[in-house]
Design a protein around this motif. Sequence first.
Motif, PDB file in Angstrom:
ATOM      1  N   ASP A 145       0.762  -1.324   0.185  1.00  0.00           N
ATOM      2  CA  ASP A 145       0.088   0.020  -0.054  1.00  0.00           C
ATOM      3  C   ASP A 145       0.791   1.126  -0.146  1.00  0.00           C
ATOM      4  OD1 ASP A 145      -2.029  -1.874   0.326  1.00  0.00           O
ATOM      5  OD2 ASP A 145      -2.835  -1.193   2.195  1.00  0.00           O
ATOM      6  N   THR A 146       0.524   2.192  -0.527  1.00  0.00           N
ATOM      7  CA  THR A 146       1.141   3.354  -0.661  1.00  0.00           C
ATOM      8  C   THR A 146       0.320   4.515  -0.201  1.00  0.00           C
ATOM      9  OG1 THR A 146       2.475   2.947  -2.791  1.00  0.00           O
ATOM     10  CG2 THR A 146       2.295   5.072  -2.177  1.00  0.00           C
ATOM     11  N   GLN A 147       0.834   5.310   0.661  1.00  0.00           N
ATOM     12  CA  GLN A 147       0.074   6.198   1.470  1.00  0.00           C
ATOM     13  C   GLN A 147       0.769   7.897   1.237  1.00  0.00           C
ATOM     14  OE1 GLN A 147       1.126   5.474   5.712  1.00  0.00           O
ATOM     15  NE2 GLN A 147      -0.719   6.334   6.315  1.00  0.00           N
ATOM     16  N   PHE A 148      -0.379   8.673   1.174  1.00  0.00           N
ATOM     17  CA  PHE A 148      -0.095  10.106   0.736  1.00  0.00           C
ATOM     18  C   PHE A 148      -0.768  10.965   1.889  1.00  0.00           C
ATOM     19  CE2 PHE A 148       0.122   8.083  -3.061  1.00  0.00           C
ATOM     20  CZ  PHE A 148       1.196   8.336  -3.576  1.00  0.00           C
ATOM     21  N   GLY A 149      -0.340  12.266   2.085  1.00  0.00           N
ATOM     22  CA  GLY A 149      -1.197  13.098   3.041  1.00  0.00           C
ATOM     23  C   GLY A 149      -1.364  14.377   2.306  1.00  0.00           C
ATOM     24  N   LEU A 150      -2.616  14.672   2.046  1.00  0.00           N
ATOM     25  CA  LEU A 150      -3.058  15.769   1.361  1.00  0.00           C
ATOM     26  C   LEU A 150      -3.607  16.994   2.183  1.00  0.00           C
ATOM     27  CD1 LEU A 150      -3.493  17.061  -1.518  1.00  0.00           C
ATOM     28  CD2 LEU A 150      -5.731  15.721  -1.604  1.00  0.00           C
ATOM     29  N   GLY A 151      -2.854  18.122   2.400  1.00  0.00           N
ATOM     30  CA  GLY A 151      -3.226  18.993   3.387  1.00  0.00           C
ATOM     31  C   GLY A 151      -4.237  19.791   2.579  1.00  0.00           C
ATOM     32  N   VAL A 152      -5.464  20.157   3.038  1.00  0.00           N
ATOM     33  CA  VAL A 152      -6.480  21.151   2.410  1.00  0.00           C
ATOM     34  C   VAL A 152      -6.677  21.992   3.250  1.00  0.00           C
ATOM     35  CG1 VAL A 152      -7.345  18.949   0.933  1.00  0.00           C
ATOM     36  CG2 VAL A 152      -8.355  19.508   3.156  1.00  0.00           C
ATOM     37  N   ARG A 153      -7.475  23.134   2.683  1.00  0.00           N
ATOM     38  CA  ARG A 153      -7.886  24.232   3.546  1.00  0.00           C
ATOM     39  C   ARG A 153      -8.782  24.069   4.677  1.00  0.00           C
ATOM     40  NH1 ARG A 153     -10.813  26.470  -0.269  1.00  0.00           N
ATOM     41  NH2 ARG A 153     -12.832  26.676   0.772  1.00  0.00           N
ATOM     42  N   ALA A 154      -9.609  23.171   4.562  1.00  0.00           N
ATOM     43  CA  ALA A 154     -10.546  22.798   5.414  1.00  0.00           C
ATOM     44  C   ALA A 154     -11.350  21.459   5.215  1.00  0.00           C
ATOM     45  CB  ALA A 154     -11.863  23.843   5.622  1.00  0.00           C
ATOM     46  N   ARG A 155     -11.996  20.852   5.937  1.00  0.00           N
ATOM     47  CA  ARG A 155     -12.658  19.610   5.807  1.00  0.00           C
ATOM     48  C   ARG A 155     -13.503  20.093   4.909  1.00  0.00           C
ATOM     49  NH1 ARG A 155     -13.458  14.542   9.548  1.00  0.00           N
ATOM     50  NH2 ARG A 155     -15.097  13.637   7.847  1.00  0.00           N
ATOM     51  N   LEU A 156     -13.482  19.539   3.603  1.00  0.00           N
ATOM     52  CA  LEU A 156     -14.397  19.632   2.625  1.00  0.00           C
ATOM     53  C   LEU A 156     -14.935  18.713   1.977  1.00  0.00           C
ATOM     54  CD1 LEU A 156     -12.192  22.725   1.222  1.00  0.00           C
ATOM     55  CD2 LEU A 156     -14.648  23.042   1.970  1.00  0.00           C
ATOM     56  N   PRO A 157     -15.875  18.569   1.133  1.00  0.00           N
ATOM     57  CA  PRO A 157     -16.252  17.443   0.355  1.00  0.00           C
ATOM     58  C   PRO A 157     -15.473  16.935  -0.610  1.00  0.00           C
ATOM     59  CG  PRO A 157     -17.893  19.187   0.068  1.00  0.00           C
ATOM     60  CD  PRO A 157     -16.679  19.658   0.879  1.00  0.00           C
ATOM     61  N   PHE A 158     -15.461  15.622  -0.818  1.00  0.00           N
ATOM     62  CA  PHE A 158     -14.412  14.993  -1.796  1.00  0.00           C
ATOM     63  C   PHE A 158     -15.028  13.815  -2.335  1.00  0.00           C
ATOM     64  CE2 PHE A 158     -13.430  12.862   2.162  1.00  0.00           C
ATOM     65  CZ  PHE A 158     -13.068  11.406   1.615  1.00  0.00           C
ATOM     66  N   ARG A 159     -14.521  13.438  -3.651  1.00  0.00           N
ATOM     67  CA  ARG A 159     -14.836  12.242  -4.154  1.00  0.00           C
ATOM     68  C   ARG A 159     -13.545  11.468  -4.856  1.00  0.00           C
ATOM     69  NH1 ARG A 159     -17.255  14.159  -9.967  1.00  0.00           N
ATOM     70  NH2 ARG A 159     -15.435  15.029 -10.867  1.00  0.00           N
ATOM     71  N   VAL A 160     -13.620  10.038  -4.796  1.00  0.00           N
ATOM     72  CA  VAL A 160     -12.609   9.420  -5.346  1.00  0.00           C
ATOM     73  C   VAL A 160     -13.164   8.567  -6.379  1.00  0.00           C
ATOM     74  CG1 VAL A 160     -11.125   7.448  -4.829  1.00  0.00           C
ATOM     75  CG2 VAL A 160     -11.796   9.158  -2.727  1.00  0.00           C
ATOM     76  N   LEU A 161     -12.265   8.690  -7.522  1.00  0.00           N
ATOM     77  CA  LEU A 161     -12.780   7.907  -8.838  1.00  0.00           C
ATOM     78  C   LEU A 161     -11.586   6.825  -9.085  1.00  0.00           C
ATOM     79  CD1 LEU A 161     -13.523  10.801 -10.982  1.00  0.00           C
ATOM     80  CD2 LEU A 161     -15.405   9.593  -9.801  1.00  0.00           C
ATOM     81  N   THR A 162     -12.008   5.715  -9.535  1.00  0.00           N
ATOM     82  CA  THR A 162     -10.977   4.924  -9.951  1.00  0.00           C
ATOM     83  C   THR A 162     -11.217   4.764 -11.572  1.00  0.00           C
ATOM     84  OG1 THR A 162     -10.792   3.559  -7.939  1.00  0.00           O
ATOM     85  CG2 THR A 162     -10.017   2.457  -9.919  1.00  0.00           C
ATOM     86  N   LEU A 163     -10.331   5.271 -12.289  1.00  0.00           N
ATOM     87  CA  LEU A 163     -10.210   5.082 -13.645  1.00  0.00           C
ATOM     88  C   LEU A 163      -9.224   4.110 -14.257  1.00  0.00           C
ATOM     89  CD1 LEU A 163     -10.622   9.023 -14.205  1.00  0.00           C
ATOM     90  CD2 LEU A 163     -12.526   7.109 -14.197  1.00  0.00           C
ATOM     91  N   THR A 164      -9.258   3.820 -15.561  1.00  0.00           N
ATOM     92  CA  THR A 164      -8.068   3.101 -16.028  1.00  0.00           C
ATOM     93  C   THR A 164      -6.900   3.523 -15.691  1.00  0.00           C
ATOM     94  OG1 THR A 164      -9.533   2.467 -17.892  1.00  0.00           O
ATOM     95  CG2 THR A 164      -7.107   1.883 -17.987  1.00  0.00           C
ATOM     96  N   ASP A 165      -6.032   2.723 -14.828  1.00  0.00           N
ATOM     97  CA  ASP A 165      -4.774   3.130 -14.214  1.00  0.00           C
ATOM     98  C   ASP A 165      -4.385   4.336 -13.758  1.00  0.00           C
ATOM     99  OD1 ASP A 165      -3.926   0.781 -16.131  1.00  0.00           O
ATOM    100  OD2 ASP A 165      -3.277   2.102 -17.818  1.00  0.00           O
ATOM    101  N   ARG A 166      -5.398   4.723 -12.924  1.00  0.00           N
ATOM    102  CA  ARG A 166      -5.148   5.951 -11.884  1.00  0.00           C
ATOM    103  C   ARG A 166      -6.296   5.848 -11.082  1.00  0.00           C
ATOM    104  NH1 ARG A 166      -6.326   7.587 -16.958  1.00  0.00           N
ATOM    105  NH2 ARG A 166      -7.967   8.903 -17.255  1.00  0.00           N
ATOM    106  N   VAL A 167      -6.155   6.391  -9.990  1.00  0.00           N
ATOM    107  CA  VAL A 167      -6.962   6.903  -8.786  1.00  0.00           C
ATOM    108  C   VAL A 167      -6.803   8.309  -8.778  1.00  0.00           C
ATOM    109  CG1 VAL A 167      -7.402   6.806  -6.504  1.00  0.00           C
ATOM    110  CG2 VAL A 167      -6.350   4.761  -7.595  1.00  0.00           C
TER     111      VAL A 167
END
Length: 178
Positions: A145-167
């Motif tokens: 598993d590979t883990q990243f941290g994404l700092g954002v301005r505030a707790r905002l809505p998000f979505r996750v899409l799995t497309l061919t060869d990418r997240v």
Amino acid sequence: MGATLGLATAPAQAAAPAAVAQTSCPTGWGSLDKARPASTTAPVRNVRTGRHACFDRMVIDVPGAGTGTGSWVRYVTQLRQDGSGRVVPVAGGAVLEVRVMAPSYDPETGAPTYPARPGRPLPGVDLTGYRTFRDARFAGSFEGDTQFGLGVRARLPFRVLTLTDRVVVDVAHSWTGR
């Protein structure tokens, strides 16, 4: 021949103000955990980001994975590195943990396939001018598993899409769709 052709000149009219294009932004993504169970041995090769009218986007490239890459994205109070539990500092008003079920190394040789170092900013990612993104850090790759941290301005809505060869992780600029 000094004849006129009957063309009258109209007085100059003031130009109408240009219409302001309104962008309709999606709403309803929410800010709860989003998970897709699947895994691949195809390794992470690149991470890139982009700015859009309604959201900021992070793309994790996993060539060769097809749509078989799993992910788990959630807001956390601190980003903790898998295996060691070490805290990885991530700047921003809120932190998204982005976990992709793919290694960032070649499973056969152990050689890195993505040139990032734990705790450091993502290579080649410049977040200057982004409305939502503030920081992007590599936490590491552990047990596939590979883990990243994404700092954002505030707790905002998000979505996750799995497309061919990418997240793809999209984080909205606001809760109201503006």
